[in-house]
Design a protein around this motif. Structure first.
Motif, PDB file in Angstrom:
ATOM      1  N   GLU A   1       0.917  -1.193   0.051  1.00  9.41           N
ATOM      2  CA  GLU A   1       0.174  -0.132   0.022  1.00  9.41           C
ATOM      3  C   GLU A   1       0.737   1.249   0.008  1.00  9.41           C
ATOM      4  OE1 GLU A   1      -2.405  -0.735   3.466  1.00  9.41           O
ATOM      5  OE2 GLU A   1      -3.737  -1.880   2.097  1.00  9.41           O
ATOM      6  N   ASN A   2       2.125   1.163   0.567  1.00 12.84           N
ATOM      7  CA  ASN A   2       2.979   2.254   0.573  1.00 12.84           C
ATOM      8  C   ASN A   2       4.010   2.282  -0.716  1.00 12.84           C
ATOM      9  OD1 ASN A   2       3.457   4.035   3.125  1.00 12.84           O
ATOM     10  ND2 ASN A   2       2.453   1.951   3.810  1.00 12.84           N
ATOM     11  N   GLY A   3       3.435   1.508  -1.760  1.00 18.65           N
ATOM     12  CA  GLY A   3       4.288   1.435  -2.971  1.00 18.65           C
ATOM     13  C   GLY A   3       5.597   0.915  -3.046  1.00 18.65           C
ATOM     14  N   ILE A   4       5.705  -0.074  -1.928  1.00 20.80           N
ATOM     15  CA  ILE A   4       6.880  -0.796  -2.003  1.00 20.80           C
ATOM     16  C   ILE A   4       6.673  -2.032  -2.635  1.00 20.80           C
ATOM     17  CG2 ILE A   4       8.499  -1.834  -0.273  1.00 20.80           C
ATOM     18  CD1 ILE A   4       7.485   0.634   1.616  1.00 20.80           C
ATOM     19  N   PHE A   5       7.659  -2.634  -3.345  1.00 17.33           N
ATOM     20  CA  PHE A   5       7.708  -3.838  -4.081  1.00 17.33           C
ATOM     21  C   PHE A   5       8.104  -5.099  -2.965  1.00 17.33           C
ATOM     22  CE2 PHE A   5       9.484  -7.345  -6.906  1.00 17.33           C
ATOM     23  CZ  PHE A   5       8.499  -7.507  -7.582  1.00 17.33           C
ATOM     24  N   VAL A   6       7.330  -6.120  -3.024  1.00 10.19           N
ATOM     25  CA  VAL A   6       7.714  -7.218  -1.954  1.00 10.19           C
ATOM     26  C   VAL A   6       8.099  -8.580  -2.448  1.00 10.19           C
ATOM     27  CG1 VAL A   6       6.621  -8.638  -0.103  1.00 10.19           C
ATOM     28  CG2 VAL A   6       5.902  -6.157  -0.303  1.00 10.19           C
ATOM     29  N   VAL A   7       9.436  -8.880  -2.281  1.00  4.04           N
ATOM     30  CA  VAL A   7       9.895 -10.000  -2.694  1.00  4.04           C
ATOM     31  C   VAL A   7       9.783 -11.079  -1.477  1.00  4.04           C
ATOM     32  CG1 VAL A   7      12.007 -11.057  -3.494  1.00  4.04           C
ATOM     33  CG2 VAL A   7      11.676  -8.914  -4.058  1.00  4.04           C
TER      34      VAL A   7
END
Length: 348
Positions: A86-92
Motif C-alpha cells: 500500500e506504500n508503493g513498496i515492491f515485496v519479494v
C-alpha cells in the motif's frame, strides 16, 4: 584468478544485445531491496523502515520470508505484506527450501539421516539444521503450495534459497532416503526447478521467480557437491541472485590474501565470469546480486573483521554500476541498515 580482459567483449555483448526475459529490469523499475526476515515486524518498525529508508533513499523494495522451516502466511503476516504494498513498496518473498528442520520433525522419513539413524545436521549440532532429501518429490508439492499462496498473499516476486544439496557437515555420514548416486544431483534439482517453474507460471505467469546461487557456482558455472548448475537455473528462473559476499570467498581468491577487504573486485570479476557463462549459453537472464550488508571476518580465517561502513558497502554497488546492473538485494541477518548505505532520494 585469471585476467578478465579476455571476456570483456562478451560482457559488452551481454548487456548490449537487449535479450531480456519478461521479468527483466527493462520491463520494470530496478529492484533495490533490503532483507527484513520473517514478516513479524511491529507497526512502529514498519513505519520507521518506510519513512526513513523507503521514502528517503533509493531503496524501493523489501525481502520478506514466507517460509523458513515453518510458513509465515497467517493474517498478521499478510497484513505486513499488504502494508508495504500500500506504500508503493515492491515485496519479494523468500522461501528456504531443502534446509527445513520443521518439516523434518513432522516427516522424519523424508529427512537426510546419519548412519546411526538420527537426523543429519549442517553447521553446528546445537543449531539443529536438518535437511529434507531434495529427491523427495512429495516435499516439492508442499513448497509449491506455499509458493502459490505467497503470491495470493500479495508477493510481487518469489525468491528461492537453499535450492541445493547440503554443503557443510559430516558429508561421509549421510544417508539419503530417496536420492541415489546413480542419478546426478544436477538432474534431481533441474527436475525440481522445472516442476516449480511450470506450476507457478501456469497460475501466475506475470510473477517473476528468482534463484539464490552460491558465489563460486556463479563464477565456475557448476558445483557437483551441491548440485547447482548456473545454466540449469537460468533455464527456469527469471532472475539469478548470486550470493557474492566477499567474506565467503576462500583465502587467496581473486589474488587477495583476504577477499573480504576488496568488495569492488570480488563483485566485478564474479559478475563478469557469470555473465560470460550465461552469454555463451544464450541465456541472457537478469542478474540481481545479494550484497554484503554486515561486518564479519573472512569465514575461512584469513583476515580480521572488516567493517562494512557505507564507504566499503558502496564499493559493491560501484561494481554493479560498472556492469550495467541496477538491481540488488542487501543481506543483513539482523535487519540493520545504516541510512548511509543508500543514496538519498525523496519519494512521495
Amino acid at each position: 584468478m585469471k585476467r578478465i580482459c579476455c571476456v570483456a567483449a562478451l560482457v559488452v555483448l551481454f548487456f548490449a544485445c537487449g535479450v531480456m526475459t519478461r521479468a527483466s529490469a527493462g520491463e520494470r523499475e530496478p529492484v533495490r531491496a533490503i532483507y527484513l526476515g520473517p514478516p513479524t515486524i511491529s507497526l512502529d518498525r514498519q513505519s520507521q523502515i518506510i519513512n526513513n529508508l523507503i521514502k528517503g533513499t533509493e531503496v524501493n523494495a523489501v525481502v520478506l520470508d514466507t517460509k523458513v522451516g515453518r510458513e509465515f502466511l497467517d493474517d498478521r503476516h499478510k497484513a505486513v505484506i499488504r502494508r508495504f504494498r500500500e506504500n508503493g513498496i515492491f515485496v519479494v518473498c523468500r522461501m528456504v527450501i531443502f534446509q527445513d528442520s520443521h518439516y523434518a520433525g513432522l516427516h522424519p522419513k523424508l529427512a537426510i539421516k546419519r548412519r546411526d539413524g538420527n537426523f543429519w545436521w549442517s553447521g553446528k549440532k546445537k543449531w539443529k539444521r536438518y535437511w529434507i532429501d531434495p529427491a523427495a518429490e512429495i516435499f516439492w508439492a508442499h513448497n509449491i503450495d506455499i509458493a502459490l499462496r505467497s503470491i495470493e498473499a500479495g508477493c510481487g516476486e518469489l525468491n528461492f534459497d537453499y535450492i541445493r544439496f547440503p554443503s557443510d557437515g559430516d558429508m561421509k555420514n549421510m544417508v539419503y532416503p530417496y536420492w541415489s548416486s546413480q542419478v546426478s544431483k544436477y538432474d534431481v534439482l533441474e527436475k525440481f526447478f522445472a516442476k516449480l517453474s511450470d506450476r507457478i507460471r501456469t497460475h501466475y505467469p506475470d510473477v517473476p521467480i528468482s534463484a539464490d546461487i552460491f558465489g563460486y557456482v556463479h563464477i565456475n558455472g557448476a558445483e557437483e557437491g551441491v548440485g547447482q548448475r548456473l545454466i540449469s537455473m537460468a533455464k527456469y528462473f527469471d532472475i539469478i541472485a548470486p550470493m557474492l559476499y566477499p567474506s565467503h570467498f576462500g583465502c587467496g581468491a581473486f589474488g587477495f590474501a583476504d577477499p573480504n577487504s576488496h568488495p569492488y573486485t570480488v563483485y566485478r570479476e564474479s559478475l563478469i565470469k557469470g555473465s560470460s557463462i550465461l552469454t555463451k549459453a544464450g541465456l541472457a537472464k537478469e542478474t540481481r546480486p545479494w550484497l554484503q550488508g554486515f561486518s564479519i571476518a573472512n569465514i575461512y580465517g584469513c583476515g580480521k573483521r572488516v567493517e562494512y561502513s557505507p564507504t566499503v558497502f558502496r564499493k559493491q554497488i560501484e561494481a554493479l554500476d560498472a556492469m550495467g546492473i541496477k538491481s540488488w538485494m542487501v543481506w543483513n541477518p539482523r535487519f540493520d541498515y545504516p541510512a548511509g548505505y543508500f543514496e538519498s532520494r525523496g519519494r512521495e
